[in-house]
Design a protein around this motif. Structure first.
Motif, short mmCIF file in Angstrom:
data_model
loop_
_atom_site.label_atom_id
_atom_site.label_comp_id
_atom_site.label_asym_id
_atom_site.label_seq_id
_atom_site.Cartn_x
_atom_site.Cartn_y
_atom_site.Cartn_z
N ALA A 1 6.67 22.85 -17.27
CA ALA A 1 6.36 22.34 -18.61
C ALA A 1 7.59 21.65 -19.17
O ALA A 1 8.71 21.92 -18.75
N CYS B 1 7.55 19.50 -22.88
CA CYS B 1 7.59 19.40 -24.34
C CYS B 1 6.93 20.58 -25.06
O CYS B 1 7.20 20.83 -26.22
N PHE B 2 6.00 21.26 -24.38
CA PHE B 2 5.22 22.36 -24.97
C PHE B 2 4.40 21.87 -26.17
O PHE B 2 4.01 22.65 -27.02
N ASN B 3 4.14 20.58 -26.24
CA ASN B 3 3.49 20.03 -27.43
C ASN B 3 2.52 18.91 -27.10
O ASN B 3 2.37 17.98 -27.89
N SER C 1 2.55 16.31 -25.15
CA SER C 1 3.07 14.94 -25.20
C SER C 1 3.54 14.41 -23.86
O SER C 1 3.37 13.23 -23.58
N CYS C 2 4.16 15.26 -23.03
CA CYS C 2 4.83 14.73 -21.83
C CYS C 2 3.95 14.72 -20.59
O CYS C 2 4.21 13.96 -19.67
N GLY C 3 2.97 15.59 -20.51
CA GLY C 3 2.06 15.63 -19.36
C GLY C 3 2.58 16.41 -18.16
O GLY C 3 1.87 16.53 -17.16
N THR C 4 3.77 16.97 -18.23
CA THR C 4 4.32 17.66 -17.06
C THR C 4 3.63 19.00 -16.77
O THR C 4 3.76 19.53 -15.67
N CYS C 5 2.91 19.53 -17.71
CA CYS C 5 2.27 20.83 -17.51
C CYS C 5 0.85 20.72 -16.96
O CYS C 5 0.12 21.70 -16.95
N LEU D 1 -3.96 20.05 -19.60
CA LEU D 1 -2.55 20.29 -19.93
C LEU D 1 -2.43 21.76 -20.32
O LEU D 1 -3.04 22.20 -21.31
N CYS E 1 -0.19 23.54 -21.70
CA CYS E 1 0.35 23.89 -23.02
C CYS E 1 -0.66 23.67 -24.14
O CYS E 1 -0.50 24.20 -25.23
S1 FES Z 1 4.52 20.65 -21.68
FE1 FES Z 1 4.45 18.56 -22.28
S2 FES Z 1 2.31 18.14 -22.33
FE2 FES Z 1 2.41 20.25 -21.89
#
Ligand code: FES
Length: 95
Positions: free
Chosen positions: A34, A36-38, A40-44, A78, A80
């Motif tokens: 993960a 950004c936890f928000n 936004s970034c898509g990594t999760c 996602l 998060c």
């Molecule tokens: S941690 Fe960035 S979108 Fe889920």
């Protein structure tokens, strides 16, 4: 309580209604990817293998972030941003 199983490690945890898939990973002892936890970034992003109907609906924001990485919200979520509502769900971490 809802239950989430995480592949490929095959660890599972019970979660409270409304907790998200990152929370589920934490409860199961899985190191989740993960950023950004928000939403936004898509990594999760994770692939939903079973139980998609047990998860809260995709929000427009989540769909937008998934689309930016060519991931269809019918198959990917996602972690998060995805709340667990009920039942048993299986997800797979991406490489
Ligand atoms: S941690 Fe960035 S979108 Fe889920």
């Amino acid at each position: 309580m809802p239950k989430v199983t995480i592949l490929p490690v095959e660890l599972a945890a019970e979660v409270a209604v409304g907790e998200n898939l990152l929370d589920a990973g934490e409860h199961a002892g899985v190191e989740m990817v993960a950023g950004c936890f928000n939403c936004s970034c898509g990594t999760c992003a994770v692939e939903v293998i079973r139980g998609a109907e047990n998860l809260a609906a995709v929000t427009p924001r989540e769909a937008e972030v998934l689309a930016a990485s060519q991931r269809h919200p019918g198959r990917f979520r996602l972690a998060c941003a995805t709340k667990v509502l009920r039942g048993e769900t299986t997800i797979r971490q991406l490489d």
